[in-house]
Design a protein around this motif. Structure first.
Motif, PDB file in Angstrom:
ATOM      1  N   VAL A 226     -18.325  67.756 -45.110  1.00  0.00           N
ATOM      2  CA  VAL A 226     -19.104  67.168 -46.198  1.00  0.00           C
ATOM      3  C   VAL A 226     -19.770  68.291 -46.995  1.00  0.00           C
ATOM      4  O   VAL A 226     -19.842  69.429 -46.545  1.00  0.00           O
ATOM      5  CB  VAL A 226     -20.180  66.177 -45.680  1.00  0.00           C
ATOM      6  N   THR A 227     -20.285  67.938 -48.176  1.00  0.00           N
ATOM      7  CA  THR A 227     -20.959  68.904 -49.042  1.00  0.00           C
ATOM      8  C   THR A 227     -22.374  68.419 -49.332  1.00  0.00           C
ATOM      9  O   THR A 227     -22.577  67.243 -49.650  1.00  0.00           O
ATOM     10  CB  THR A 227     -20.189  69.056 -50.370  1.00  0.00           C
ATOM     11  N   VAL A 228     -23.329  69.320 -49.215  1.00  0.00           N
ATOM     12  CA  VAL A 228     -24.725  68.993 -49.504  1.00  0.00           C
ATOM     13  C   VAL A 228     -24.848  68.675 -51.005  1.00  0.00           C
ATOM     14  O   VAL A 228     -24.413  69.452 -51.843  1.00  0.00           O
ATOM     15  CB  VAL A 228     -25.653  70.174 -49.146  1.00  0.00           C
ATOM     16  N   VAL A 229     -25.432  67.497 -51.320  1.00  0.00           N
ATOM     17  CA  VAL A 229     -25.615  67.123 -52.728  1.00  0.00           C
ATOM     18  C   VAL A 229     -27.061  67.257 -53.188  1.00  0.00           C
ATOM     19  O   VAL A 229     -27.325  67.369 -54.384  1.00  0.00           O
ATOM     20  CB  VAL A 229     -25.105  65.677 -53.027  1.00  0.00           C
ATOM     21  N   ARG A 230     -28.012  67.265 -52.237  1.00  0.00           N
ATOM     22  CA  ARG A 230     -29.427  67.371 -52.601  1.00  0.00           C
ATOM     23  C   ARG A 230     -30.231  67.735 -51.357  1.00  0.00           C
ATOM     24  O   ARG A 230     -29.874  67.356 -50.248  1.00  0.00           O
ATOM     25  CB  ARG A 230     -29.910  66.034 -53.167  1.00  0.00           C
ATOM     26  N   ILE A 231     -31.339  68.436 -51.578  1.00  0.00           N
ATOM     27  CA  ILE A 231     -32.278  68.749 -50.494  1.00  0.00           C
ATOM     28  C   ILE A 231     -33.671  68.451 -51.005  1.00  0.00           C
ATOM     29  O   ILE A 231     -34.071  68.919 -52.072  1.00  0.00           O
ATOM     30  CB  ILE A 231     -32.183  70.228 -50.065  1.00  0.00           C
ATOM     31  N   THR A 232     -34.418  67.649 -50.245  1.00  0.00           N
ATOM     32  CA  THR A 232     -35.810  67.341 -50.564  1.00  0.00           C
ATOM     33  C   THR A 232     -36.626  67.569 -49.295  1.00  0.00           C
ATOM     34  O   THR A 232     -36.533  66.778 -48.356  1.00  0.00           O
ATOM     35  CB  THR A 232     -35.956  65.883 -51.044  1.00  0.00           C
ATOM     36  N   GLY A 233     -37.394  68.649 -49.277  1.00  0.00           N
ATOM     37  CA  GLY A 233     -38.149  68.989 -48.070  1.00  0.00           C
ATOM     38  C   GLY A 233     -37.195  69.297 -46.940  1.00  0.00           C
ATOM     39  O   GLY A 233     -36.310  70.135 -47.074  1.00  0.00           O
ATOM     40  N   ASP A 234     -37.355  68.565 -45.829  1.00  0.00           N
ATOM     41  CA  ASP A 234     -36.456  68.783 -44.690  1.00  0.00           C
ATOM     42  C   ASP A 234     -35.333  67.746 -44.632  1.00  0.00           C
ATOM     43  O   ASP A 234     -34.615  67.655 -43.639  1.00  0.00           O
ATOM     44  CB  ASP A 234     -37.232  68.793 -43.373  1.00  0.00           C
ATOM     45  N   VAL A 235     -35.160  66.966 -45.718  1.00  0.00           N
ATOM     46  CA  VAL A 235     -34.105  65.951 -45.772  1.00  0.00           C
ATOM     47  C   VAL A 235     -32.955  66.466 -46.642  1.00  0.00           C
ATOM     48  O   VAL A 235     -33.153  66.858 -47.786  1.00  0.00           O
ATOM     49  CB  VAL A 235     -34.633  64.609 -46.322  1.00  0.00           C
ATOM     50  N   VAL A 236     -31.763  66.465 -46.045  1.00  0.00           N
ATOM     51  CA  VAL A 236     -30.554  66.934 -46.716  1.00  0.00           C
ATOM     52  C   VAL A 236     -29.667  65.714 -46.966  1.00  0.00           C
ATOM     53  O   VAL A 236     -29.480  64.869 -46.078  1.00  0.00           O
ATOM     54  CB  VAL A 236     -29.822  67.977 -45.851  1.00  0.00           C
ATOM     55  N   TYR A 237     -29.112  65.614 -48.181  1.00  0.00           N
ATOM     56  CA  TYR A 237     -28.348  64.436 -48.588  1.00  0.00           C
ATOM     57  C   TYR A 237     -26.864  64.756 -48.740  1.00  0.00           C
ATOM     58  O   TYR A 237     -26.492  65.822 -49.246  1.00  0.00           O
ATOM     59  CB  TYR A 237     -28.879  63.890 -49.920  1.00  0.00           C
TER      60      TYR A 237
END
Length: 186
Positions: free
Chosen positions: A49-60
């Motif tokens: 998979v590919t990371v699409v967003r990071i907010t704090g310690d949450v990776v989407y």
């Protein structure tokens, strides 16, 4: 290619679904979070998979094509998933390297403690068993594993209990679905 060595587990915080894709927000442990940024390619329970967003310690991550061949539809908020970051170019992967292309879902039949190991018996779909034999490596939820024995559609893999600290192995029970990558096809 990935090493098939899980670097940690994440906890699913959010799942957003529509007709064609699902977006997963996963809380990452700090040691793995420090290694990712947007567009990082990695394994999530063995699926590339590919990371699409990071907010704090949450990776989407967005999951689309893999929905038909993986366990993602059966995952819920609070479930733990195995994580592995793609190694840097030129790093030797070694035996049991994974591509992240999940071939299907299998079901855990039994788990037996044997000293410092767990013997995990997994019912592999018939469509996949014709391509495996004893002593082959196989990817199970992103863990490159050695097939100890095969009996019909059931394979046995021994895992060292030390993997409880870095993988989601301790969450597996009888009837747990697992992602399967067949390594000897490529």
């Amino acid at each position: 290619m990935f090493k098939g060595i899980v670097q940690g587990t994440g906890i699913i915080k959010k799942i957003s679904k529509n007709d064609e894709t699902q977006r997963y927000g996963i809380i990452f442990p700090k040691n793995v979070l420090d290694l990712v940024e947007k567009n990082t390619v990695m394994l999530l329970n063995g699926c590339s998979v590919t990371v699409v967003r990071i907010t704090g310690d949450v990776v989407y991550f967005d999951i689309d094509q893999a929905l038909n061949t993986t366990t993602f539809d059966s995952l819920d908020v609070g479930n733990h998933v195995n994580l592995e970051i793609h190694p840097k170019f030129g790093v030797t992967v070694g035996r049991g390297g994974l591509t992240g292309k999940i071939k299907g879902v299998a079901i855990v039949e039994d788990i037996i403690e044997a000293g410092n190991c767990l013997k995990v018996y997994i019912n592999i779909p018939k469509t996949l068993t014709e391509n495996i034999s004893e002593r082959d490596d196989i990817g199970i939820n992103g863990m490159s594993s050695y097939i100890e024995e095969i009996s019909g559609d059931i394979i046995c893999i021994s895992y060292n209990k030390d993997l409880f600290n870095t993988t989601n192995l301790n969450t597996l029970t009888k009837n747990s679905p697992v992602n399967v990558e067949i390594l000897n096809e490529w």
